[in-house]
Design a protein around this motif. Structure first.
Motif, PDB file in Angstrom:
ATOM      1  N   THR A 158       0.855  -1.177   0.000  1.00 43.13           N
ATOM      2  CA  THR A 158       0.000   0.000   0.000  1.00 43.13           C
ATOM      3  C   THR A 158       0.898   1.236   0.000  1.00 43.13           C
ATOM      4  O   THR A 158       2.113   1.121  -0.143  1.00 43.13           O
ATOM      5  CB  THR A 158      -0.991  -0.027   1.183  1.00 43.13           C
ATOM      6  N   ARG A 159       0.327   2.435   0.159  1.00 44.46           N
ATOM      7  CA  ARG A 159       1.123   3.667   0.128  1.00 44.46           C
ATOM      8  C   ARG A 159       2.195   3.679   1.234  1.00 44.46           C
ATOM      9  O   ARG A 159       1.956   3.091   2.302  1.00 44.46           O
ATOM     10  CB  ARG A 159       0.200   4.872   0.301  1.00 44.46           C
ATOM     11  N   PRO A 160       3.311   4.326   1.062  1.00 42.84           N
ATOM     12  CA  PRO A 160       3.718   5.093  -0.126  1.00 42.84           C
ATOM     13  C   PRO A 160       4.298   4.184  -1.208  1.00 42.84           C
ATOM     14  O   PRO A 160       4.715   3.066  -0.925  1.00 42.84           O
ATOM     15  CB  PRO A 160       4.803   6.022   0.428  1.00 42.84           C
TER      16      PRO A 160
ATOM     17  N   ILE B  86      12.731   1.712  -1.529  1.00 44.69           N
ATOM     18  CA  ILE B  86      12.146   0.401  -1.856  1.00 44.69           C
ATOM     19  C   ILE B  86      10.782   0.645  -2.488  1.00 44.69           C
ATOM     20  O   ILE B  86       9.863   1.142  -1.829  1.00 44.69           O
ATOM     21  CB  ILE B  86      11.994  -0.486  -0.601  1.00 44.69           C
ATOM     22  N   LYS B  87      10.691   0.293  -3.777  1.00 48.72           N
ATOM     23  CA  LYS B  87       9.491   0.654  -4.542  1.00 48.72           C
ATOM     24  C   LYS B  87       8.496  -0.490  -4.662  1.00 48.72           C
ATOM     25  O   LYS B  87       8.882  -1.663  -4.656  1.00 48.72           O
ATOM     26  CB  LYS B  87       9.898   1.129  -5.935  1.00 48.72           C
ATOM     27  N   VAL B  88       7.237  -0.112  -4.785  1.00 49.34           N
ATOM     28  CA  VAL B  88       6.171  -1.074  -5.084  1.00 49.34           C
ATOM     29  C   VAL B  88       6.406  -1.592  -6.510  1.00 49.34           C
ATOM     30  O   VAL B  88       6.727  -0.795  -7.401  1.00 49.34           O
ATOM     31  CB  VAL B  88       4.795  -0.376  -4.980  1.00 49.34           C
TER      32      VAL B  88
ATOM     33  N   LEU C 252       1.051  -0.958 -10.349  1.00 46.35           N
ATOM     34  CA  LEU C 252       0.615   0.414 -10.599  1.00 46.35           C
ATOM     35  C   LEU C 252       0.097   0.565 -12.032  1.00 46.35           C
ATOM     36  O   LEU C 252      -0.359   1.633 -12.429  1.00 46.35           O
ATOM     37  CB  LEU C 252       1.779   1.388 -10.378  1.00 46.35           C
ATOM     38  N   SER C 253       0.195  -0.519 -12.812  1.00 48.43           N
ATOM     39  CA  SER C 253      -0.047  -0.432 -14.253  1.00 48.43           C
ATOM     40  C   SER C 253      -1.528  -0.339 -14.611  1.00 48.43           C
ATOM     41  O   SER C 253      -1.866   0.145 -15.697  1.00 48.43           O
ATOM     42  CB  SER C 253       0.538  -1.673 -14.947  1.00 48.43           C
TER      43      SER C 253
END
Ligand code: 6GU
Length: 231
Positions: free
Chosen positions: A188-190, A196-198, A203-204
């Motif tokens: 979830t956010r952020p 460290i990215k989602v 997100l696509s």
């Protein structure tokens, strides 16, 4: 509410009602009770002792450490319950029972009336098992002080599967183990926490690709952590 409606009653026999109540007073289980999908009664075994000390256990024949739960209070209690209701199963929570798994939880969630007996001390007089118990359930290969916590675990696993207990009907079906796979990672956010990215795919907005990614992750996670589930 689903198009069909089922009602379940669970009568839990215990010498420690206070110990077992709290798990039923929160979250999904609390709401299932409030919605009237399930009623859970806590029955104090000591109420069925005729002894002035409300005794429910006694010394073990043959000697040895540990008290044994006596027949009469349990027999009186179960007979009293059975005089008011028909039961699908009379379950005894015990480490030497069948180890609980998701398949069993699914099966029990389709039943309507259950008695659950929580053991204590060194166990219950063997004749209770012969006379009254129809199923014996363990929650894993370790020893608890009594059956109460195990009964709470069992009830949680069953009640959340009653249709209507979980708002999003599909949610219980995507649980770990429901298809013998562990669940994929979730975020979830952020979108970026300290670098460290989602994963981009989430997100696509591509529902199909996301579904496929989740399945791959579930399979990978199961291979790594629980290869025994893949058989
Ligand atoms: Cl059902 N009871 C106790 N006392 N210990 C256990 C258990 C049950 N399941 C695993 N350990």
């Amino acid at each position: 509410m689903p198009w069909y409606f089922k009602f379940m009653q669970i009568d839990i026999i215990t010498i420690l009602p206070e110990l077992i109540q709290s798990p039923f007073e929160h979250s999904i289980i609390k709401r299932a009770i409030q919605k009237g999908l399930v009623k859970v009664n806590f029955i104090n075994l000591r109420d069925y002792s005729l002894n002035k000390h409300r005794q429910v256990d006694d010394y073990s024949y043959g000697g040895g450490a540990g008290m044994v739960m006596m027949i009469e209070p349990i027999a009186r209690c179960i007979e009293d319950l059975k005089s008011k209701n028909n039961y699908d199963e009379v379950i005894y929570m015990t480490p030497d029972g069948e180890t609980l798994n998701q398949k069993m939880a699914n099966t029990y969630s389709t039943l309507n009336n259950l008695i659950i007996l929580c053991g204590h001390y060194k166990g219950i007089d063997e004749r209770i098992r012969e006379l009254f118990i129809t199923k014996e359930i363990s929650i894993g290969d370790y020893v608890l002080s009594g059956g109460e916590l195990a009964a709470a675990v069992f009830c949680d696993s069953v009640i959340r599967l009653i249709p209507g207990a979980i708002n999003d009907e599909t949610s219980a079906l995507t649980d770990s183990f429901q298809d013998d796979l562990l669940s994929p990672p979730v975020y979830t956010r952020p979108v970026d926490y300290k670098g460290i990215k989602v994963p981009e795919i989430l997100l696509s907005g591509h529902a199909k690709k996301i579904e496929q990614w989740r399945m791959e992750q579930a399979i990978q996670r199961t291979k790594n952590r629980r290869p025994d589930l893949l058989k």
